[in-house]
Design an enzyme around this catalytic site. Structure first.
Site, short mmCIF file in Angstrom:
data_model
loop_
_atom_site.label_atom_id
_atom_site.label_comp_id
_atom_site.label_asym_id
_atom_site.label_seq_id
_atom_site.Cartn_x
_atom_site.Cartn_y
_atom_site.Cartn_z
N GLY A 62 0.82 -1.21 0.00
CA GLY A 62 0.00 0.00 0.00
C GLY A 62 0.85 1.25 0.00
N SER A 138 -4.74 6.54 5.98
CA SER A 138 -3.94 7.76 5.98
C SER A 138 -3.10 7.84 4.71
CB SER A 138 -3.03 7.80 7.20
OG SER A 138 -2.10 6.74 7.19
N GLN A 139 -2.92 6.72 4.01
CA GLN A 139 -2.12 6.72 2.79
C GLN A 139 -2.78 7.54 1.67
OE1 GLN A 139 -1.37 2.59 1.97
NE2 GLN A 139 0.05 2.38 3.68
N SER A 165 -4.65 7.15 11.80
CA SER A 165 -3.19 7.00 11.74
C SER A 165 -2.48 8.35 11.57
CB SER A 165 -2.79 6.06 10.60
OG SER A 165 -3.48 4.84 10.68
N ASP A 292 -0.97 -0.09 14.01
CA ASP A 292 -0.10 -1.25 13.80
C ASP A 292 0.37 -1.81 15.14
OD1 ASP A 292 -0.46 -0.95 11.12
OD2 ASP A 292 1.52 -0.10 10.71
N LYS A 319 -6.07 -3.30 5.85
CA LYS A 319 -4.63 -3.33 5.71
C LYS A 319 -4.22 -4.57 4.88
CE LYS A 319 -3.53 -0.40 9.63
NZ LYS A 319 -2.61 0.55 8.97
#
Length: 323
Positions: A62, A138-139, A165, A292, A319
């Protein structure tokens, strides 16, 4: 890879995620040289990638797929991005919707809202305002923050929903700053990318040890200490870290662990009360900021007296696996 100049990256992680990103960058015309001893030399493109047509396989990374989608959408080329079957189950619609607001032409090749993607050349609207969802990954925000400086225009990025995140976005901002791009953060809802932003190599950059991985060993120090073991010291991350996951140490302290910390190390053992009890303490905690490391907290909770509740970690669902 987007910067002007050449960067030597020290202590890079040897992993599948890193490898697929390097292969993708090479396919996009960026010279990436492995100098051994976990050192990479990357000759920056000084802006958009020179190769304007490519098919990229990005595995289950990701951290490669999302930022590359955003950057390639602004590169005026024809690209296809795919990954393993699980990657094709991980949502990307929030990022694509944001890029389409800028005029990007992105096509879903299978299921709507998910990879694989075809990115077509398009006229990009530079500047103004654009919004992106922050409650899935958040990516999406990280991808937009990395890509928007390529437009050269002042852009305001607003985040829809509760940003998950947050410390990972802080890592993004910190890294961009080291490459000469200063983005203003207004709370966690708005980011301002300045006009004339330009990535410039800092020459050399060191990659910290991974704080998420450190959490396993810190937890081991706290747990083994219940039976007289430990302490366990982890080096490569400490109080000077830019990673939010070092705050897992605070979670351990709440559970009765004893924590010591230097600039580049953290040490964990069981606190005196936990040793006398033979158990850690149960917690009720919102771990949205360390999703995480929250998994390590779940395992550590097995060694606590009482029932622990870990809240606000719905991002686990999307995830690398449905965690």
């Amino acid at each position: 890879a987007l910067a002007h100049g050449e960067t030597r990256i020290r202590d890079s992680l040897e992993s599948e995620d890193t490898q697929v990103m390097l292969e993708a960058l090479r396919a996009l015309g960026v010279t990436c040289t492995d100098e051994g001893r976990q050192t990479l030399r990357v000759r920056g493109a000084g802006g958009a990638f020179p190769v304007r047509k490519a098919e990229l396989f990005l595995g289950n990374a990701g951290t490669a797929f999302r930022p590359l989608t955003a950057v390639l959408a602004l590169c005026a080329g024809e690209y296809r991005l795919s990954g393993v079957a699980r990657m094709h189950e991980r949502p990307i619609g929030g990022l694509v919707d944001a890029l389409r607001q800028l005029g990007a032409d992105i096509e879903y090749l299978e299921q709507e809202g998910y990879p694989p993607l075809a990115i077509h050349s398009a006229a990009i609207r530079a500047g103004g305002k654009v919004s992106v969802r922050g409650d899935v990954s958040s990516q999406f925000v990280t991808g937009m923050l990395i890509a928007l400086p390529l437009t050269g225009a002042r852009t305001i990025l607003s985040v829809e929903g509760n940003l998950v995140s947050k410390p990972y976005v802080e890592i993004t901002l910190n890294t961009l700053r080291r490459f000469g791009v200063e983005i203003e953060r207004h709370g966690w809802t708005t980011f301002t990318v300045p006009a004339g932003a330009r990535y410039a190599s800092p020459g050399e950059i060191y990659v910290e040890g991974d704080a998420s991985s450190a959490s396993y060993f810190l937890a081991a120090g706290a747990i083994s200490g219940l039976a007289g073991g430990g302490p366990v010291r982890v080096e490569g991350v400490g109080r000077a870290s830019i990673q939010g996951d070092i705050r897992f140490a605070e979670t351990l302290e709440r559970m009765g662990a004893s924590i010591a910390m230097g600039d580049n190390w953290i040490e964990a053992s069981a606190g005196p009360e936990a040793v006398s009890r033979g158990r850690l303490k149960a917690i009720d905690a919102d771990l949205n900021h360390i999703p995480d490391a929250a998994m390590t907290a779940a395992v550590t909770a097995l060694f606590a007296q009482g029932t622990s509740t870990l809240r606000n970690i719905g991002s686990w669902r999307v995830k690398e696996t449905d965690r």
